[in-house]
Design a protein around this motif. Sequence first.
Motif, PDB file in Angstrom:
ATOM      1  N   PRO A   1       0.914  -1.208  -0.011  1.00 18.69           N
ATOM      2  CA  PRO A   1      -0.078  -0.024   0.207  1.00 18.69           C
ATOM      3  C   PRO A   1       0.890   1.232   0.132  1.00 18.69           C
ATOM      4  CG  PRO A   1      -0.826  -1.636   1.570  1.00 18.69           C
ATOM      5  CD  PRO A   1       0.601  -1.965   0.993  1.00 18.69           C
ATOM      6  N   ARG A   2       0.461   2.027  -0.830  1.00 17.14           N
ATOM      7  CA  ARG A   2       1.400   3.513  -0.884  1.00 17.14           C
ATOM      8  C   ARG A   2       0.698   4.392   0.424  1.00 17.14           C
ATOM      9  NH1 ARG A   2      -1.008   4.905  -6.520  1.00 17.14           N
ATOM     10  NH2 ARG A   2      -2.950   3.889  -5.392  1.00 17.14           N
ATOM     11  N   VAL A   3       1.652   5.017   0.839  1.00 19.42           N
ATOM     12  CA  VAL A   3       1.399   5.753   2.107  1.00 19.42           C
ATOM     13  C   VAL A   3       1.703   7.331   1.607  1.00 19.42           C
ATOM     14  CG1 VAL A   3       1.686   6.236   4.655  1.00 19.42           C
ATOM     15  CG2 VAL A   3       1.650   3.881   3.678  1.00 19.42           C
ATOM     16  N   GLY A   4       0.698   8.159   1.765  1.00 18.38           N
ATOM     17  CA  GLY A   4       1.079   9.634   1.581  1.00 18.38           C
ATOM     18  C   GLY A   4       0.404  10.269   2.893  1.00 18.38           C
ATOM     19  N   GLN A   5       1.331  11.503   3.038  1.00 20.77           N
ATOM     20  CA  GLN A   5       0.759  12.509   4.183  1.00 20.77           C
ATOM     21  C   GLN A   5       0.321  13.937   3.833  1.00 20.77           C
ATOM     22  OE1 GLN A   5       3.230  14.421   7.874  1.00 20.77           O
ATOM     23  NE2 GLN A   5       4.380  14.585   5.922  1.00 20.77           N
ATOM     24  N   ILE A   6      -0.998  13.880   4.121  1.00 19.85           N
ATOM     25  CA  ILE A   6      -1.484  15.300   3.631  1.00 19.85           C
ATOM     26  C   ILE A   6      -0.635  16.551   4.191  1.00 19.85           C
ATOM     27  CG2 ILE A   6      -3.571  16.850   3.819  1.00 19.85           C
ATOM     28  CD1 ILE A   6      -5.105  14.206   4.588  1.00 19.85           C
ATOM     29  N   ASN A   7      -0.463  17.413   3.032  1.00 17.91           N
ATOM     30  CA  ASN A   7       0.132  18.395   3.547  1.00 17.91           C
ATOM     31  C   ASN A   7       0.067  19.475   2.442  1.00 17.91           C
ATOM     32  OD1 ASN A   7       2.086  20.165   4.446  1.00 17.91           O
ATOM     33  ND2 ASN A   7       3.894  18.460   4.362  1.00 17.91           N
ATOM     34  N   ASN A   8       0.513  20.734   2.766  1.00 20.80           N
ATOM     35  CA  ASN A   8       0.185  22.000   1.851  1.00 20.80           C
ATOM     36  C   ASN A   8       1.008  22.101   0.699  1.00 20.80           C
ATOM     37  OD1 ASN A   8       2.305  22.687   3.561  1.00 20.80           O
ATOM     38  ND2 ASN A   8       1.729  25.096   3.522  1.00 20.80           N
ATOM     39  N   GLY A   9       2.177  20.976   0.554  1.00 24.80           N
ATOM     40  CA  GLY A   9       3.087  21.150  -0.554  1.00 24.80           C
ATOM     41  C   GLY A   9       3.580  19.477  -0.434  1.00 24.80           C
ATOM     42  N   ALA A  10       4.018  19.196  -1.804  1.00 27.26           N
ATOM     43  CA  ALA A  10       4.650  17.956  -2.052  1.00 27.26           C
ATOM     44  C   ALA A  10       6.097  17.799  -1.624  1.00 27.26           C
ATOM     45  CB  ALA A  10       4.698  17.594  -3.547  1.00 27.26           C
TER      46      ALA A  10
ATOM     47  N   GLY B   1       5.550   9.953  -0.013  1.00 27.35           N
ATOM     48  CA  GLY B   1       5.736  11.481   0.062  1.00 27.35           C
ATOM     49  C   GLY B   1       4.305  12.345   0.329  1.00 27.35           C
ATOM     50  N   ASN B   2       4.581  13.433   0.434  1.00 30.22           N
ATOM     51  CA  ASN B   2       3.315  14.612   0.567  1.00 30.22           C
ATOM     52  C   ASN B   2       2.445  14.359  -0.363  1.00 30.22           C
ATOM     53  OD1 ASN B   2       4.417  15.379   3.252  1.00 30.22           O
ATOM     54  ND2 ASN B   2       5.667  16.985   2.310  1.00 30.22           N
ATOM     55  N   ILE B   3       0.857  14.701   0.101  1.00 29.27           N
ATOM     56  CA  ILE B   3       0.062  14.528  -0.963  1.00 29.27           C
ATOM     57  C   ILE B   3      -0.800  15.945  -0.613  1.00 29.27           C
ATOM     58  CG2 ILE B   3      -2.043  13.399  -1.774  1.00 29.27           C
ATOM     59  CD1 ILE B   3       0.242  11.827  -2.225  1.00 29.27           C
ATOM     60  N   GLU B   4      -0.719  16.661  -1.635  1.00 26.13           N
ATOM     61  CA  GLU B   4      -1.681  18.119  -1.604  1.00 26.13           C
ATOM     62  C   GLU B   4      -3.235  17.863  -1.629  1.00 26.13           C
ATOM     63  OE1 GLU B   4      -0.376  21.796  -3.317  1.00 26.13           O
ATOM     64  OE2 GLU B   4       1.172  20.298  -4.274  1.00 26.13           O
TER      65      GLU B   4
ATOM     66  N   PHE C   1      -7.645  16.614  13.414  1.00 27.25           N
ATOM     67  CA  PHE C   1      -8.415  17.650  12.778  1.00 27.25           C
ATOM     68  C   PHE C   1      -8.742  17.636  11.235  1.00 27.25           C
ATOM     69  CE2 PHE C   1      -8.928  22.128  11.497  1.00 27.25           C
ATOM     70  CZ  PHE C   1      -9.901  22.481  12.560  1.00 27.25           C
ATOM     71  N   THR C   2      -7.474  17.753  10.828  1.00 21.25           N
ATOM     72  CA  THR C   2      -7.146  17.877   9.363  1.00 21.25           C
ATOM     73  C   THR C   2      -7.854  16.435   8.677  1.00 21.25           C
ATOM     74  OG1 THR C   2      -5.137  18.780   9.673  1.00 21.25           O
ATOM     75  CG2 THR C   2      -5.623  18.005   7.424  1.00 21.25           C
ATOM     76  N   GLY C   3      -7.760  15.499   9.113  1.00 19.80           N
ATOM     77  CA  GLY C   3      -8.403  14.199   8.412  1.00 19.80           C
ATOM     78  C   GLY C   3     -10.016  14.271   8.551  1.00 19.80           C
ATOM     79  N   ASN C   4     -10.665  14.930   9.633  1.00 18.82           N
ATOM     80  CA  ASN C   4     -11.924  15.017   9.661  1.00 18.82           C
ATOM     81  C   ASN C   4     -12.479  16.240   8.782  1.00 18.82           C
ATOM     82  OD1 ASN C   4     -14.670  16.088  11.043  1.00 18.82           O
ATOM     83  ND2 ASN C   4     -14.264  13.857  11.558  1.00 18.82           N
ATOM     84  N   VAL C   5     -11.589  17.056   8.440  1.00 19.44           N
ATOM     85  CA  VAL C   5     -12.163  17.924   7.578  1.00 19.44           C
ATOM     86  C   VAL C   5     -12.139  17.629   6.148  1.00 19.44           C
ATOM     87  CG1 VAL C   5     -11.480  20.407   6.302  1.00 19.44           C
ATOM     88  CG2 VAL C   5     -11.663  20.004   8.886  1.00 19.44           C
ATOM     89  N   VAL C   6     -10.981  16.920   5.810  1.00 16.77           N
ATOM     90  CA  VAL C   6     -11.064  16.421   4.283  1.00 16.77           C
ATOM     91  C   VAL C   6     -12.036  14.979   4.186  1.00 16.77           C
ATOM     92  CG1 VAL C   6      -9.423  14.443   3.132  1.00 16.77           C
ATOM     93  CG2 VAL C   6      -8.193  16.433   4.160  1.00 16.77           C
ATOM     94  N   LEU C   7     -12.346  14.341   5.225  1.00 18.82           N
ATOM     95  CA  LEU C   7     -13.424  13.059   5.266  1.00 18.82           C
ATOM     96  C   LEU C   7     -14.567  13.821   5.111  1.00 18.82           C
ATOM     97  CD1 LEU C   7     -14.388  10.299   5.556  1.00 18.82           C
ATOM     98  CD2 LEU C   7     -14.665  10.882   8.037  1.00 18.82           C
ATOM     99  N   LYS C   8     -15.001  14.910   5.753  1.00 17.74           N
ATOM    100  CA  LYS C   8     -16.384  15.551   5.509  1.00 17.74           C
ATOM    101  C   LYS C   8     -16.560  16.375   4.148  1.00 17.74           C
ATOM    102  CE  LYS C   8     -17.840  13.920   9.310  1.00 17.74           C
ATOM    103  NZ  LYS C   8     -17.695  14.866  10.648  1.00 17.74           N
ATOM    104  N   LEU C   9     -15.404  16.828   3.694  1.00 16.35           N
ATOM    105  CA  LEU C   9     -15.614  17.384   2.678  1.00 16.35           C
ATOM    106  C   LEU C   9     -15.490  16.516   1.480  1.00 16.35           C
ATOM    107  CD1 LEU C   9     -15.267  19.943   1.032  1.00 16.35           C
ATOM    108  CD2 LEU C   9     -12.604  19.735   0.759  1.00 16.35           C
ATOM    109  N   THR C  10     -15.048  15.309   1.585  1.00 15.87           N
ATOM    110  CA  THR C  10     -14.886  14.418   0.529  1.00 15.87           C
ATOM    111  C   THR C  10     -16.273  13.868   0.258  1.00 15.87           C
ATOM    112  OG1 THR C  10     -12.565  13.861   0.803  1.00 15.87           O
ATOM    113  CG2 THR C  10     -13.893  12.330  -0.446  1.00 15.87           C
ATOM    114  N   GLU C  11     -16.806  13.724   1.602  1.00 13.50           N
ATOM    115  CA  GLU C  11     -18.447  12.763   1.503  1.00 13.50           C
ATOM    116  C   GLU C  11     -19.322  13.816   0.864  1.00 13.50           C
ATOM    117  OE1 GLU C  11     -18.257  10.101   5.530  1.00 13.50           O
ATOM    118  OE2 GLU C  11     -18.818  11.935   5.626  1.00 13.50           O
TER     119      GLU C  11
END
Length: 336
Positions: A172-181, A207-210, A227-237
Amino acid sequence: MKIILDAMSGDYAPLEILRGAAQAKGEYPEIDILLVGDPDTITSVARKDGLDIEKMEIYASSSVISMEDAPLSVIHDKKDSSMGVGLKLLSQGEGDAFVSAGNTGALLAGASLIVRRLKGIARPGIGAILPLLNPVLLLDSGANITVTEENLEMFAVMGSVYMSKIYGIERPRVGQINNGAEPTKGLPLQIAAYERLSKNENINFVGNIEGKDIPFDTCDVLVADGFTGNVVLKLTEGMGKMMLHTMKDLFYANALTMLSASLMKTRINDLKHRFDSSEHGGAPILGIRKPVIKAHGGSDAKAIKNAIFQAVGFVKDDINGEIERVVNELSDKSKA
């Protein structure tokens, strides 16, 4: 295999919970389901709706944790709740996994303090599957508002095991949420985590994932603070629902577009399934000694059924055993 099900928690409990349990039992009769809640309410609702729950055991509880209750209520003033009793039964070996659509904070607190954490895991995380064209496990999606780089590394390890076992992804490819790669982008937390993740040989760190790249099959596991993850989840849904509503308006605009929709019915239904979060059932709380699945508070019968199946897969694939093996291996390496 026995799945303990919180029958009283959730926006549409107990009716939709019982309907989901009946559907799961109907499709897989070999699954034993233990319902936790008020016996009179459960039997009355099931009888009124014509549900067959005769082969399901009912274990009595005397209260319900609301969405407004404090997280620690599950071990203090409401330890006799359907959630509290269910977690206690799981910790005592009365079942193999626990499923609840109840209060997230209370479920996390109860899982951590009643069922307890796996050795070597400081912070359990909620792993939600993002409803994208290809499944992406987002960890953490709301459990831990503040984290350390070590926590993010463990999220990556646990998420990799989960996606490998459940979805059959070899590396599995692992990425980290970030504001730049770039490795130097982000706050000190993301910069330090990038270094740890890139050195961990047990994961396939890409690597980092925008945010703009998340939907485009850039990774299989996405790590972030809660916090960041929950915002991403709710926005995606939310974006998924908006897209489906937009498509519906488009295809039902006139007779010609309705004809087009009929010709594309199979593809449209496939797209609906991909963006439907209920298809994945719930979110596993990774890092707990026994499987605990958090179903969405607004879960309908299908979502509960799939959450039960998710719990069954968690047990069958021995996710916790593999997580323990990898964590112990990392511990041995650090000591050496």
